[in-house]
Design a protein around this motif. Structure first.
Motif, PDB file in Angstrom:
ATOM      1  N   THR A 137       0.856  -1.191   0.000  1.00  0.00           N
ATOM      2  CA  THR A 137       0.000   0.000   0.000  1.00  0.00           C
ATOM      3  C   THR A 137       0.886   1.232   0.000  1.00  0.00           C
ATOM      4  N   LEU A 153       5.292  -0.878  -6.470  1.00  0.00           N
ATOM      5  CA  LEU A 153       4.131  -1.551  -5.892  1.00  0.00           C
ATOM      6  C   LEU A 153       4.282  -3.064  -6.045  1.00  0.00           C
ATOM      7  N   SER A 169      -1.826  -1.298  -4.199  1.00  0.00           N
ATOM      8  CA  SER A 169      -2.426  -0.063  -4.694  1.00  0.00           C
ATOM      9  C   SER A 169      -1.764   1.153  -4.064  1.00  0.00           C
ATOM     10  N   TRP A 221      -2.564   5.256  -3.454  1.00  0.00           N
ATOM     11  CA  TRP A 221      -3.661   6.216  -3.370  1.00  0.00           C
ATOM     12  C   TRP A 221      -3.046   7.599  -3.240  1.00  0.00           C
ATOM     13  N   GLU A 266     -10.779   7.631  -8.182  1.00  0.00           N
ATOM     14  CA  GLU A 266     -11.649   6.899  -7.267  1.00  0.00           C
ATOM     15  C   GLU A 266     -12.726   7.777  -6.654  1.00  0.00           C
ATOM     16  N   ARG A 300      -6.134   6.369  -7.879  1.00  0.00           N
ATOM     17  CA  ARG A 300      -5.637   5.055  -7.485  1.00  0.00           C
ATOM     18  C   ARG A 300      -4.780   4.464  -8.596  1.00  0.00           C
ATOM     19  N   ARG A 340      -3.143   0.841  -9.403  1.00  0.00           N
ATOM     20  CA  ARG A 340      -3.207  -0.548  -8.965  1.00  0.00           C
ATOM     21  C   ARG A 340      -2.278  -1.417  -9.810  1.00  0.00           C
ATOM     22  N   LYS A 341      -1.490  -2.231  -9.132  1.00  0.00           N
ATOM     23  CA  LYS A 341      -0.592  -3.168  -9.816  1.00  0.00           C
ATOM     24  C   LYS A 341      -1.303  -4.511  -9.957  1.00  0.00           C
TER      25      LYS A 341
END
Length: 204
Positions: free
Chosen positions: A127, A152, A157, A159, A188, A198, A200-201
Motif C-alpha cells: 500500500t 508496488l 495499490s 492512493w 476513485e 488510485r 493498482r498493480k
C-alpha cells in the motif's frame, strides 16, 4: 516561511519543536511539529481528504508514505496496520526527525522514516498513500512518482490525493501513459476540490 522551502533538505531557521494536537485514526493525539516543514500547524486539507476517503491499508507487509512531513499519513498507516512495516520518506531532514519522534510518542515501533535513498531499492510496497508535493514542479514530481509507483507489489495499490486546480486530471492521464500495462490508473473519488487517484498493480 515560504512553503516553497519545505522540501529543502535542511530548512532555514531554527528547529524549534512545538506541541501539536490532532485527530489520527479516530483518536486525539498530542505530537510535535516545527517550522520549515509542510503544513506545520495541522493536517492539511488534501491529507485530511486522503485519510477520510481511502480504504484500510494492507494489514501486513510494507506500506509507504511519500513525502511524510511531520507524519500524519505514516502514523495513521502504522496505527491502522500495527503488524505492517511503514516506510516514511522525505527529503527534509526535519520531517524525518519529527516523524520518528512522533512515532515514538505514540509507541509505534513499526515506522521507519528516512530519506528516499536510504530505502532498500528491492523493497516492494503493498500500500502507498501520498499527498504528493505538487509544488516541487512537474519534472521533479514525475521523477518522484516514477521512482516509487513501479515498486508496488503485485496486487498492491497507491492512493494519491491531488487538488483539481493543481493538475489532478492531467497527472492521472500522465500516469496512465507512463506506467506499463501491468498498472491500472483510475479516479476513485472527488471531495472538496481534491481527487483521489488510485494506481493498482496487477496481481500477476
Amino acid at each position: 516561511m515560504e512553503s516553497a522551502h519545505y522540501f529543502s533538505a535542511s530548512p532555514a531557521g531554527p528547529f524549534t519543536r512545538k506541541p501539536l494536537t490532532v485527530e489520527l485514526a479516530g483518536e486525539t493525539r498530542t505530537l510535535q511539529t516545527s517550522g520549515g516543514i509542510f503544513s506545520p500547524d495541522g493536517i492539511d486539507k488534501g491529507t485530511a481528504v486522503l485519510l477520510a476517503e481511502v480504504p484500510a491499508p494492507d494489514p501486513t507487509g510494507n506500506l509507504l508514505d511519500i513525502g511524510c512531513g511531520w507524519g500524519p499519513i505514516a502514523l495513521t498507516l502504522a496505527l491502522r496496520a500495527p503488524h505492517a512495516k511503514v516506510y516514511a520518506v522525505d527529503v527534509n531532514e526535519r520531517c524525518i526527525t519529527l516523524t520518528k519522534e512522533n512515532a515514538a510518542l505514540l509507541g509505534l515501533g513499526n515506522v521507519l522514516a528516512s530519506t528516499p535513498d536510504a530505502v532498500d531499492p528491492d523493497l516492494r510496497f503493498d500500500t502507498i498513500w501520498s499527498n504528493p508535493p505538487i509544488r516541487i514542479g512537474k519534472d521533479e514530481l514525475h521523477s518522484l512518482l516514477k521512482l516509487w509507483l513501479p515498486r508496488l507489489a503485485p496486487g498492491g495499490s497507491a492512493w494519491l490525493v491531488v487538488q483539481k486546480n493543481l493538475g489532478s486530471d492531467s497527472l492521472q492521464r500522465w500516469l496512465a501513459t507512463e506506467l506499463d500495462a501491468s498498472f491500472a490508473v483510475s479516479r476513485e473519488s472527488t471531495s472538496k476540490s481534491f481527487r483521489i487517484i488510485r494506481v493498482r498493480k496487477a496481481s500477476q
